[in-house]
Design a protein around this motif. Sequence first.
Motif, PDB file in Angstrom:
ATOM      1  N   LEU A   1       0.831  -1.200   0.000  1.00 48.41           N
ATOM      2  CA  LEU A   1       0.000   0.000   0.000  1.00 48.41           C
ATOM      3  C   LEU A   1       0.871   1.258   0.000  1.00 48.41           C
ATOM      4  N   SER A   2       1.919   1.259   0.813  1.00 47.12           N
ATOM      5  CA  SER A   2       2.834   2.402   0.823  1.00 47.12           C
ATOM      6  C   SER A   2       3.449   2.616  -0.557  1.00 47.12           C
ATOM      7  N   SER A   3       3.844   1.526  -1.191  1.00 48.14           N
ATOM      8  CA  SER A   3       4.435   1.631  -2.516  1.00 48.14           C
ATOM      9  C   SER A   3       3.431   2.174  -3.521  1.00 48.14           C
ATOM     10  N   ALA A   4       2.179   1.701  -3.450  1.00 48.73           N
ATOM     11  CA  ALA A   4       1.140   2.181  -4.367  1.00 48.73           C
ATOM     12  C   ALA A   4       0.896   3.675  -4.174  1.00 48.73           C
ATOM     13  N   LEU A   5       0.816   4.119  -2.941  1.00 50.00           N
ATOM     14  CA  LEU A   5       0.600   5.543  -2.666  1.00 50.00           C
ATOM     15  C   LEU A   5       1.774   6.384  -3.161  1.00 50.00           C
ATOM     16  N   LEU A   6       2.967   5.872  -2.959  1.00 52.07           N
ATOM     17  CA  LEU A   6       4.171   6.563  -3.416  1.00 52.07           C
ATOM     18  C   LEU A   6       4.172   6.693  -4.939  1.00 52.07           C
ATOM     19  N   LEU A   7       3.851   5.597  -5.647  1.00 55.71           N
ATOM     20  CA  LEU A   7       3.863   5.619  -7.111  1.00 55.71           C
ATOM     21  C   LEU A   7       2.726   6.464  -7.669  1.00 55.71           C
ATOM     22  N   PHE A   8       1.575   6.486  -6.996  1.00 54.21           N
ATOM     23  CA  PHE A   8       0.485   7.354  -7.431  1.00 54.21           C
ATOM     24  C   PHE A   8       0.940   8.820  -7.369  1.00 54.21           C
ATOM     25  N   ALA A   9       1.538   9.198  -6.243  1.00 61.16           N
ATOM     26  CA  ALA A   9       2.044  10.566  -6.095  1.00 61.16           C
ATOM     27  C   ALA A   9       3.119  10.859  -7.128  1.00 61.16           C
ATOM     28  N   GLY A  10       4.018   9.874  -7.352  1.00 68.62           N
ATOM     29  CA  GLY A  10       5.078  10.070  -8.339  1.00 68.62           C
ATOM     30  C   GLY A  10       4.529  10.240  -9.745  1.00 68.62           C
ATOM     31  N   GLY A  11       3.486   9.468 -10.094  1.00 68.63           N
ATOM     32  CA  GLY A  11       2.876   9.604 -11.403  1.00 68.63           C
ATOM     33  C   GLY A  11       2.238  10.966 -11.593  1.00 68.63           C
ATOM     34  N   THR A  12       1.534  11.433 -10.572  1.00 69.63           N
ATOM     35  CA  THR A  12       0.931  12.765 -10.629  1.00 69.63           C
ATOM     36  C   THR A  12       1.996  13.847 -10.744  1.00 69.63           C
ATOM     37  N   ASN A  13       3.033  13.724  -9.919  1.00 69.85           N
ATOM     38  CA  ASN A  13       4.118  14.699  -9.892  1.00 69.85           C
ATOM     39  C   ASN A  13       4.832  14.772 -11.235  1.00 69.85           C
ATOM     40  N   SER A  14       5.116  13.605 -11.831  1.00 70.58           N
ATOM     41  CA  SER A  14       5.896  13.571 -13.071  1.00 70.58           C
ATOM     42  C   SER A  14       5.159  14.180 -14.248  1.00 70.58           C
ATOM     43  N   LEU A  15       3.829  14.176 -14.230  1.00 68.89           N
ATOM     44  CA  LEU A  15       3.065  14.697 -15.357  1.00 68.89           C
ATOM     45  C   LEU A  15       2.598  16.133 -15.150  1.00 68.89           C
ATOM     46  N   ILE A  16       2.284  16.501 -13.906  1.00 72.35           N
ATOM     47  CA  ILE A  16       1.791  17.860 -13.684  1.00 72.35           C
ATOM     48  C   ILE A  16       2.892  18.889 -13.959  1.00 72.35           C
ATOM     49  N   LEU A  17       4.141  18.544 -13.709  1.00 67.93           N
ATOM     50  CA  LEU A  17       5.215  19.523 -13.899  1.00 67.93           C
ATOM     51  C   LEU A  17       5.395  19.921 -15.368  1.00 67.93           C
ATOM     52  N   PRO A  18       5.552  18.963 -16.306  1.00 65.04           N
ATOM     53  CA  PRO A  18       5.679  19.412 -17.700  1.00 65.04           C
ATOM     54  C   PRO A  18       4.414  20.064 -18.245  1.00 65.04           C
ATOM     55  N   VAL A  19       3.237  19.576 -17.821  1.00 65.54           N
ATOM     56  CA  VAL A  19       1.992  20.171 -18.298  1.00 65.54           C
ATOM     57  C   VAL A  19       1.854  21.606 -17.789  1.00 65.54           C
ATOM     58  N   ARG A  20       2.057  21.795 -16.486  1.00 66.07           N
ATOM     59  CA  ARG A  20       1.937  23.128 -15.916  1.00 66.07           C
ATOM     60  C   ARG A  20       3.088  24.021 -16.376  1.00 66.07           C
ATOM     61  N   GLY A  21       4.287  23.446 -16.487  1.00 65.62           N
ATOM     62  CA  GLY A  21       5.425  24.231 -16.951  1.00 65.62           C
ATOM     63  C   GLY A  21       5.210  24.773 -18.353  1.00 65.62           C
ATOM     64  N   THR A  22       4.619  23.955 -19.221  1.00 61.99           N
ATOM     65  CA  THR A  22       4.302  24.406 -20.572  1.00 61.99           C
ATOM     66  C   THR A  22       3.301  25.561 -20.519  1.00 61.99           C
ATOM     67  N   ALA A  23       2.283  25.416 -19.672  1.00 54.92           N
ATOM     68  CA  ALA A  23       1.273  26.478 -19.538  1.00 54.92           C
ATOM     69  C   ALA A  23       1.881  27.768 -18.988  1.00 54.92           C
ATOM     70  N   GLU A  24       2.909  27.649 -18.144  1.00 54.89           N
ATOM     71  CA  GLU A  24       3.557  28.825 -17.568  1.00 54.89           C
ATOM     72  C   GLU A  24       4.575  29.457 -18.513  1.00 54.89           C
ATOM     73  N   GLY A  25       4.790  28.830 -19.681  1.00 59.83           N
ATOM     74  CA  GLY A  25       5.710  29.387 -20.663  1.00 59.83           C
ATOM     75  C   GLY A  25       7.143  28.945 -20.526  1.00 59.83           C
ATOM     76  N   PHE A  26       7.428  27.872 -19.776  1.00 62.78           N
ATOM     77  CA  PHE A  26       8.791  27.359 -19.670  1.00 62.78           C
ATOM     78  C   PHE A  26       9.212  26.827 -21.041  1.00 62.78           C
ATOM     79  N   ASP A  27      10.450  27.068 -21.437  1.00 63.22           N
ATOM     80  CA  ASP A  27      10.908  26.514 -22.709  1.00 63.22           C
ATOM     81  C   ASP A  27      11.278  25.039 -22.533  1.00 63.22           C
ATOM     82  N   ALA A  28      11.468  24.354 -23.669  1.00 61.99           N
ATOM     83  CA  ALA A  28      11.706  22.910 -23.638  1.00 61.99           C
ATOM     84  C   ALA A  28      13.017  22.566 -22.944  1.00 61.99           C
TER      85      ALA A  28
END
Length: 425
Positions: free
Chosen positions: A13-40
């Motif tokens: 369960l700890s591993s599942a919670l950790l990976l869920f958070a990691g999956g969210t973290n790994s995708l929200i950053l490039p998506v939000r970064g693109t919206a904020e105008g960060f370059d590639a």
Amino acid sequence: MLRNLLPLSALLLSSALLLFAGGTNSLILPVRGTAEGFDALSLGLLGTGWALGYVAGCVVMPMLVSRVGHIRSFTVMAALAAVAILASLIFLKPVAWIPLRALSGLCFAGAAMIVESWLSERSDAKNRGRIFGTYTMVNLVASTAGQMSLTLASTDGYFFFVLGAIFYALALVPVAITSSASPKPLVKVRLDLKALWRNSPVAVFAIFLVGVSNSAFGTLAAVYAGRIGLTLNSIALFASIPILAGAIAQVPVGFLSDRIDRRKVLVGTAVLALTADLAFIFVAPESTLINLVLVSLFGASIFSMYPVILAHANDHAEEGNFIQTSGGLLLVFGLGSIIGPLVAGWGMSSIGVSGLFLTTVGAHILMIAYALLRIMTRAPVSAEEKAAFVAAPPGRSITPETAAFASGEEQAEGTKPNDVVDNSA
């Protein structure tokens, strides 16, 4: 089977919670970064920072655990990971996100190593394979769910940063209250490139290039998908489907590699990946369906390479050196993972979205050329002398403890937990 898993439910369960958070973290950053105008290039540096932190975590975590124990170390890792994602919301600038992403990589590696060490200690030769398979499937589902959660709300506000932090915090609860005895100290690994190269040059060369291509794609896939006009739902699928395809592809790829020269299997998977690379560059499909089909082929290829290379290296290693070899190759993979996002990010900033797949094209062409050269200069290992093919989790979630967990007890014999792994074989 259920009887074997129930005592381990808290760790899973700890591993599942950790990976869920990691999956969210790994995708929200490039998506939000693109919206904020960060370059590639800045977004690519997020992947470089994460890889630096991840490799550092694999190296330093055994020392921390030896000082303060497993539970305290896991608590620190989960807490700092939550701080990193929340701080990313407060400081919406690349100069802050890059070191924060490095901190996330360190925390993620450390927490994963602790859970894997615990699970490995609680399993035995009879049920280790089933427990490892369950652990891998739980992580795969949780990581995919974390990425797909971005389809549930707008990415403009604070919701997904807070959601990731909540799940990082929740991950420490099952470990903190479990009654399972703490396991032995973690496996320590040091890099010995000369010994690895003597063992199998093609494995070292190829694993470095796999690190380059896989990390470049893993970091910038969402950026690429957004820039070609895919919707948020499709971006989440574009990032998660390749990992699922890679997990499924390991079954036929492993079956094939146990029966023919593994280098030929590696060449075959690299050719398939190269085909997808070239299709993304020259066809540049606009259809969502075609993009998802191509990225599925791409993921099935790139995420099934790692276990083939690892098995090939172990074919040439001395008996009992599975953990040593895999640990050394992991660090070489990490070095490639540091470079890949940086090169791809620079390419996307300089020449456009095709820079991502031009980076992977270069990696795959070099891999094919060198593997063919080695096929012509070194005879293959006979079927009787081959080591067992061990499936590995796709993506960037492999640690030295993954190797110890995946291997049978007979493979781990001779490696003392407190010893620094010496790849001099």
